[in-house]
Write a protein that holds these residues in place. Structure first.
Motif, PDB file in Angstrom:
ATOM      1  N   LYS A  13       0.843  -1.189   0.000  1.00 61.81           N
ATOM      2  CA  LYS A  13       0.000   0.000   0.000  1.00 61.81           C
ATOM      3  C   LYS A  13       0.892   1.258   0.000  1.00 61.81           C
ATOM      4  N   GLU A  14       0.265   2.339  -0.472  1.00 61.02           N
ATOM      5  CA  GLU A  14       0.939   3.647  -0.468  1.00 61.02           C
ATOM      6  C   GLU A  14       0.290   4.499   0.625  1.00 61.02           C
ATOM      7  N   VAL A  15       1.097   5.213   1.387  1.00 60.01           N
ATOM      8  CA  VAL A  15       0.543   6.092   2.420  1.00 60.01           C
ATOM      9  C   VAL A  15      -0.159   7.269   1.763  1.00 60.01           C
ATOM     10  N   ALA A  16      -1.429   7.454   2.123  1.00 59.69           N
ATOM     11  CA  ALA A  16      -2.203   8.594   1.617  1.00 59.69           C
ATOM     12  C   ALA A  16      -2.504   9.502   2.808  1.00 59.69           C
ATOM     13  N   GLU A  17      -1.797  10.607   2.865  1.00 56.62           N
ATOM     14  CA  GLU A  17      -2.017  11.541   3.980  1.00 56.62           C
ATOM     15  C   GLU A  17      -3.065  12.554   3.560  1.00 56.62           C
ATOM     16  N   VAL A  18      -4.107  12.636   4.340  1.00 62.13           N
ATOM     17  CA  VAL A  18      -5.202  13.562   4.040  1.00 62.13           C
ATOM     18  C   VAL A  18      -5.307  14.548   5.197  1.00 62.13           C
ATOM     19  N   ARG A  19      -5.199  15.816   4.851  1.00 64.19           N
ATOM     20  CA  ARG A  19      -5.343  16.873   5.870  1.00 64.19           C
ATOM     21  C   ARG A  19      -6.706  17.526   5.664  1.00 64.19           C
ATOM     22  N   VAL A  50      -4.169   2.268  -0.958  1.00 60.54           N
ATOM     23  CA  VAL A  50      -3.674   3.316  -0.065  1.00 60.54           C
ATOM     24  C   VAL A  50      -3.929   2.967   1.395  1.00 60.54           C
ATOM     25  N   ASN A  51      -3.004   3.440   2.233  1.00 64.95           N
ATOM     26  CA  ASN A  51      -3.156   3.384   3.678  1.00 64.95           C
ATOM     27  C   ASN A  51      -3.499   4.796   4.120  1.00 64.95           C
ATOM     28  N   LEU A  52      -4.783   5.064   4.346  1.00 65.93           N
ATOM     29  CA  LEU A  52      -5.253   6.425   4.589  1.00 65.93           C
ATOM     30  C   LEU A  52      -4.885   6.907   5.987  1.00 65.93           C
ATOM     31  N   LYS A  53      -4.275   8.094   6.044  1.00 65.07           N
ATOM     32  CA  LYS A  53      -3.958   8.746   7.319  1.00 65.07           C
ATOM     33  C   LYS A  53      -4.573  10.137   7.291  1.00 65.07           C
ATOM     34  N   VAL A  54      -5.477  10.397   8.223  1.00 66.13           N
ATOM     35  CA  VAL A  54      -6.178  11.679   8.259  1.00 66.13           C
ATOM     36  C   VAL A  54      -5.595  12.555   9.371  1.00 66.13           C
ATOM     37  N   VAL A  55      -5.232  13.764   8.999  1.00 66.11           N
ATOM     38  CA  VAL A  55      -4.721  14.737   9.966  1.00 66.11           C
ATOM     39  C   VAL A  55      -5.694  15.917   9.980  1.00 66.11           C
ATOM     40  N   VAL A  56      -6.219  16.222  11.155  1.00 65.41           N
ATOM     41  CA  VAL A  56      -7.140  17.355  11.272  1.00 65.41           C
ATOM     42  C   VAL A  56      -6.334  18.630  11.516  1.00 65.41           C
ATOM     43  N   ASP A  57      -6.507  19.594  10.609  1.00 65.26           N
ATOM     44  CA  ASP A  57      -5.773  20.866  10.700  1.00 65.26           C
ATOM     45  C   ASP A  57      -6.761  22.013  10.484  1.00 65.26           C
ATOM     46  N   PRO A  58      -7.240  22.645  11.566  1.00 68.94           N
ATOM     47  CA  PRO A  58      -8.258  23.703  11.432  1.00 68.94           C
ATOM     48  C   PRO A  58      -7.782  24.897  10.623  1.00 68.94           C
ATOM     49  N   PHE A 103      -6.815  24.958   7.786  1.00 70.55           N
ATOM     50  CA  PHE A 103      -7.236  24.788   6.388  1.00 70.55           C
ATOM     51  C   PHE A 103      -8.585  25.445   6.121  1.00 70.55           C
ATOM     52  N   LEU A 104      -9.289  25.819   7.184  1.00 71.14           N
ATOM     53  CA  LEU A 104     -10.620  26.432   7.117  1.00 71.14           C
ATOM     54  C   LEU A 104     -11.661  25.430   6.622  1.00 71.14           C
ATOM     55  N   GLY A 105     -11.414  24.825   5.482  1.00 70.47           N
ATOM     56  CA  GLY A 105     -12.360  23.862   4.934  1.00 70.47           C
ATOM     57  C   GLY A 105     -11.723  23.098   3.784  1.00 70.47           C
ATOM     58  N   GLY A 106     -12.347  21.970   3.401  1.00 69.81           N
ATOM     59  CA  GLY A 106     -11.815  21.193   2.297  1.00 69.81           C
ATOM     60  C   GLY A 106     -10.715  20.244   2.734  1.00 69.81           C
ATOM     61  N   LEU A 107     -10.059  19.618   1.745  1.00 67.97           N
ATOM     62  CA  LEU A 107      -9.067  18.577   2.024  1.00 67.97           C
ATOM     63  C   LEU A 107      -7.848  18.758   1.134  1.00 67.97           C
ATOM     64  N   ILE A 108      -6.733  18.201   1.618  1.00 64.49           N
ATOM     65  CA  ILE A 108      -5.547  18.040   0.782  1.00 64.49           C
ATOM     66  C   ILE A 108      -5.100  16.598   0.942  1.00 64.49           C
ATOM     67  N   ALA A 109      -4.969  15.902  -0.162  1.00 68.36           N
ATOM     68  CA  ALA A 109      -4.527  14.506  -0.120  1.00 68.36           C
ATOM     69  C   ALA A 109      -3.156  14.403  -0.779  1.00 68.36           C
ATOM     70  N   THR A 110      -2.230  13.709  -0.094  1.00 66.38           N
ATOM     71  CA  THR A 110      -0.896  13.490  -0.639  1.00 66.38           C
ATOM     72  C   THR A 110      -0.653  11.987  -0.720  1.00 66.38           C
ATOM     73  N   VAL A 111      -0.465  11.508  -1.929  1.00 63.26           N
ATOM     74  CA  VAL A 111      -0.185  10.084  -2.150  1.00 63.26           C
ATOM     75  C   VAL A 111       1.150  10.014  -2.882  1.00 63.26           C
ATOM     76  N   GLY A 112       2.181   9.585  -2.166  1.00 63.08           N
ATOM     77  CA  GLY A 112       3.511   9.592  -2.784  1.00 63.08           C
ATOM     78  C   GLY A 112       3.900  11.013  -3.148  1.00 63.08           C
ATOM     79  N   ASP A 113       4.204  11.210  -4.439  1.00 67.22           N
ATOM     80  CA  ASP A 113       4.582  12.553  -4.898  1.00 67.22           C
ATOM     81  C   ASP A 113       3.388  13.340  -5.419  1.00 67.22           C
ATOM     82  N   GLU A 114       2.214  12.714  -5.419  1.00 62.81           N
ATOM     83  CA  GLU A 114       1.036  13.365  -5.984  1.00 62.81           C
ATOM     84  C   GLU A 114       0.247  14.080  -4.904  1.00 62.81           C
ATOM     85  N   VAL A 115      -0.133  15.318  -5.189  1.00 66.93           N
ATOM     86  CA  VAL A 115      -0.887  16.129  -4.233  1.00 66.93           C
ATOM     87  C   VAL A 115      -2.196  16.552  -4.888  1.00 66.93           C
TER      88      VAL A 115
END
Lengths: 174, 179
Positions: free
Chosen positions: A105-111, A136-144, A146-158
């Motif tokens: 799996k690839e780590v998918a970091e979602v903020r 993907v191995n989904l990892k969610v990070v809550v970051d206020p 950001f105001l709203g919405g998401l950013i997903a980083t999978v490998g080098d792709e954002v």
């Protein structure tokens, strides 16, 4: 610390967690701890301050992990006690990556500005797998911030869908 | 004897003539006069000649000194006249040089001041242009900052739970439909 040393620590801690038979739970808990250390300057300073006795720093770690497994607390205590607290997030990221790679799996970091429900995480993981063609191995990070919405980083792709980024783009155009 | 007899026979206080003395008196007087003139010729005349010559020499010396003094005075006067002439020409030369230097300094100063004024004007114009550009940039930056903060506040005010969920669902849908 050099990448080789970080890699060595990550390999050793991954092996320990695997030997204990709870690698999945440990890497999830470690990931939460790593993001907490990254986002909290005082915590990071405390864990990396060499003038603070190792015993006291380890006590801070135990208070930090709280209800986490003993393996997680011991691994973090091992890193902090050996004076590598500054590299704790990097070591943990390597552990998470190794654990994910072990499952192909690839780590998918979602903020996200707000927490995602389990259903949303499941659908988002599926959507990212369809978009990237990878498991993907989904990892969610809550970051206020950001105001709203998401950013997903999978490998080098954002994939950026955050309100903060759109506001920055508007500000830049202004 | 005859002579003595003669002397004894005549009254010495009486003369033969009221105008002419007695013969003996004439003889004695003549001899005495000759002796006196001889003595004068012998002793007084050389001294007089010597004194006259000394006086003549002193007068000539004074005349020579006067001539020398006059010559020196005339030479000094000539030197003074020459010096006065030199001073006048030197004064004229110095004044001419001073005028030339003043004219050169004035010309140089005019050129330098003209160049400095031109530089200052160019610098002032550049400063004004830079200040105008900077003020404009600062104004634009402030407007952008204010607009950005206003937009952020407006967006934050509208981001309730429903909007957050819509954003999340929209992201999931867009990512899932991307491929």
């Amino acid at each position: 610390m050099s990448d080789a040393r970080i890699e060595a620590y990550a390999r050793a801690l991954t092996e320990i967690a695997s030997a204990e038979g709870n690698l999945d739970a440990v890497e999830k808990e470690l990931y939460v701890v790593a993001r907490a250390v990254e986002s909290n300057d005082q915590l990071r300073t405390t864990l990396t301050d060499e003038s603070i006795p190792a015993v006291r720093r380890q006590a801070v770690v135990e208070a930090l992990v709280g209800s986490a497994s003993n393996t997680t607390a011991q691994l973090i205590g091992l890193v902090v006690g050996s004076g590598r607290g500054r590299d704790l997030p990097a070591i943990i990221d390597k552990i998470v990556k190794r654990a994910s790679n072990a499952q192909n799996k690839e780590v998918a970091e979602v903020r996200s500005a707000v927490a995602l429900s389990a259903d949303q995480q499941s659908r988002l993981a599926a959507a990212l797998e369809r978009a990237t063609g990878k498991s993907v191995n989904l990892k969610v990070v809550v970051d206020p911030s950001f105001l709203g919405g998401l950013i997903a980083t999978v490998g080098d792709e954002v994939i950026d869908g955050s309100v903060r980024t759109r506001l920055d783009q508007v500000k830049s155009r202004l | 004897m005859r002579f003595l007899h003669l002397l004894a026979s005549e009254d010495p206080s009486q003369t033969h003539h009221w105008l002419l003395p007695e013969t003996a008196e004439i003889i004695y007087g003549g001899i005495s006069s000759l002796l006196i003139f001889a003595a004068l010729y012998k002793f007084a005349l050389p001294a007089a000649k010597k004194g006259l010559a000394a006086r003549t020499e002193r007068i000539q010396k004074e005349l020579d000194n006067a001539a020398s003094t006059r010559s020196a005075a005339e030479s000094e006067a000539a030197n003074i006249r020459k010096a006065v002439g030199d001073v006048a020409s030197e004064r004229a030369r110095l004044l001419s040089e001073a005028d030339q230097q003043a004219a050169a300094l004035l010309a140089e100063g005019r050129v330098r001041i003209t160049a400095e004024v031109a530089d200052l004007e160019a610098k002032a114009e550049a400063d004004i242009a830079a200040s105008r550009s900077r003020s404009s940039d600062e104004l634009r930056a402030q407007i952008a900052q204010i607009a950005s903060v206003a937009a952020q506040n407006a967006v934050a005010a509208t981001l309730n739970d429903g909007t957050q969920q819509e954003l999340i669902e929209g992201f999931i849908s867009s990512v899932g439909g991307a491929r």
